[in-house]
Design a protein around this motif. Structure first.
Motif, PDB file in Angstrom:
ATOM      1  N   CYS A 169       0.867  -1.189   0.000  1.00 59.89           N
ATOM      2  CA  CYS A 169       0.000   0.000   0.000  1.00 59.89           C
ATOM      3  C   CYS A 169       0.897   1.229   0.000  1.00 59.89           C
ATOM      4  O   CYS A 169       1.798   1.342   0.837  1.00 59.89           O
ATOM      5  CB  CYS A 169      -0.910  -0.001   1.224  1.00 59.89           C
ATOM      6  SG  CYS A 169      -1.786   1.561   1.427  1.00 59.89           S
ATOM      7  N   CYS A 185       0.302   3.414   3.668  1.00 50.39           N
ATOM      8  CA  CYS A 185       0.854   2.995   4.961  1.00 50.39           C
ATOM      9  C   CYS A 185       2.047   2.060   4.794  1.00 50.39           C
ATOM     10  O   CYS A 185       2.640   1.638   5.792  1.00 50.39           O
ATOM     11  CB  CYS A 185      -0.227   2.325   5.806  1.00 50.39           C
ATOM     12  SG  CYS A 185      -0.886   0.828   5.074  1.00 50.39           S
ATOM     13  N   HIS A 189      -8.100  -4.183   2.764  1.00 59.27           N
ATOM     14  CA  HIS A 189      -7.529  -2.873   3.090  1.00 59.27           C
ATOM     15  C   HIS A 189      -8.152  -1.795   2.213  1.00 59.27           C
ATOM     16  O   HIS A 189      -8.530  -0.719   2.705  1.00 59.27           O
ATOM     17  CB  HIS A 189      -6.013  -2.939   2.865  1.00 59.27           C
ATOM     18  CG  HIS A 189      -5.274  -1.740   3.403  1.00 59.27           C
ATOM     19  ND1 HIS A 189      -5.399  -1.306   4.695  1.00 59.27           N
ATOM     20  CD2 HIS A 189      -4.396  -0.870   2.800  1.00 59.27           C
ATOM     21  CE1 HIS A 189      -4.628  -0.218   4.878  1.00 59.27           C
ATOM     22  NE2 HIS A 189      -4.018   0.067   3.731  1.00 59.27           N
TER      23      HIS A 189
HETATM   24 ZN   LIG Z   1      -2.495   1.324   3.551  1.00 62.01          ZN
END
Ligand SMILES: [Zn+2]
Ligand SMILES: [Zn+2]
Length: 191
Positions: free
Chosen positions: A21, A24, A36
Motif C-alpha cells: 500500500c 501505509c 484494506h
Molecule cells: Zn495502507
C-alpha cells in the motif's frame, strides 16, 4: 504459504505480501489488500459524507436568528434585562416599605402639630411666633413627604454590574507552515 524469500503479509502473517500500500507501506496478500482497499473506501465514504454536509451548510443562506453567536448575544441581552428587572423590583419593594414607614412617622409628627394648631384656634392665644413655627413645621413635613431625608437611591459607579460585550474580529493575516503544522498569526481587531 509464504516462502522463505517472500515477505509475509503484514496483516494476516500467513500469505505472501505481494502488494504494497502506497499510503501505509503495509505489504499485503491479495485478500488482505482487497480488505484494506475496502476499509479505505469506507473511510472515503465518511469524507464524502462530511464534505456533502458542509457543502449543504455553506449553500444554505444565513438566517439572521439562527447562528450560535447571535443566540449568544440574545442570551446576554436576556440575562442583562432579567438582572435589571429583578434589581429594580427589589429596590421598588424596599422603597415602598421605607415610604410607608416614613409616612407613619410623619403622621405622628403631624398629629402633634395639628393638636397645637387646634388648641391655638380654640383658645385664641397664638401670636406671630406660634404661626411661623407651625408654618415651618408643616413645610418641613411636606418636604419630608416628597423627599425623605433618611433614605435615597444610590448608584454604584465602581463595579461594572452588567458585563459589556463587544464583537472582536480575529484576522488571520498570514498562514504559515511550520514544522508540518499550520500556524496562524492572529490580530485582534476591535469593531
Ligand atoms: Zn495502507
Ligand atoms: Zn494477508
Amino acid at each position: 504459504m509464504a516462502t522463505a524469500l517472500n515477505v509475509q503479509c503484514t496483516k494476516c502473517a500467513k500469505s505472501a505480501g505481494i502488494a504494497t500500500c502506497n499510503g501505509c507501506l503495509a505489504k499485503l496478500c491479495r485478500r488482505c489488500f482487497n480488505d484494506h482497499r475496502q476499509d479505505l473506501l469506507k473511510e472515503f465514504d465518511n469524507v464524502v459524507y462530511a464534505h456533502d454536509i458542509l457543502k449543504q451548510k455553506l449553500e444554505t443562506p444565513n438566517k439572521n436568528d439562527s447562528h450560535r453567536l447571535l443566540k449568544q448575544i440574545d442570551e446576554w441581552k436576556k440575562d442583562s434585562v432579567d438582572k435589571i428587572n429583578q434589581l429594580a423590583e427589589q429596590c421598588r419593594t424596599d422603597v415602598i416599605i421605607l415610604l410607608d414607614k416614613n409616612k407613619d412617622e410623619l403622621i405622628d409628627r403631624f398629629r402633634k402639630i395639628s393638636n397645637r394648631v387646634h388648641k391655638g384656634r380654640d383658645d385664641e392665644d397664638y401670636v406671630e411666633r406660634d404661626l411661623s413655627k407651625w408654618m415651618a413645621d408643616l413645610k418641613e413635613l411636606t418636604d419630608e413627604l416628597i423627599k425623605p431625608s433618611n433614605f435615597r437611591i444610590e448608584e454604584d459607579k465602581q463595579s461594572p454590574w452588567i458585563q459589556k460585550i463587544r464583537v472582536r474580529e480575529d484576522i488571520h493575516d498570514q498562514a504559515k507552515v511550520k514544522d508540518g503544522k499550520w500556524w496562524f498569526n492572529f490580530v485582534n481587531k476591535q469593531i
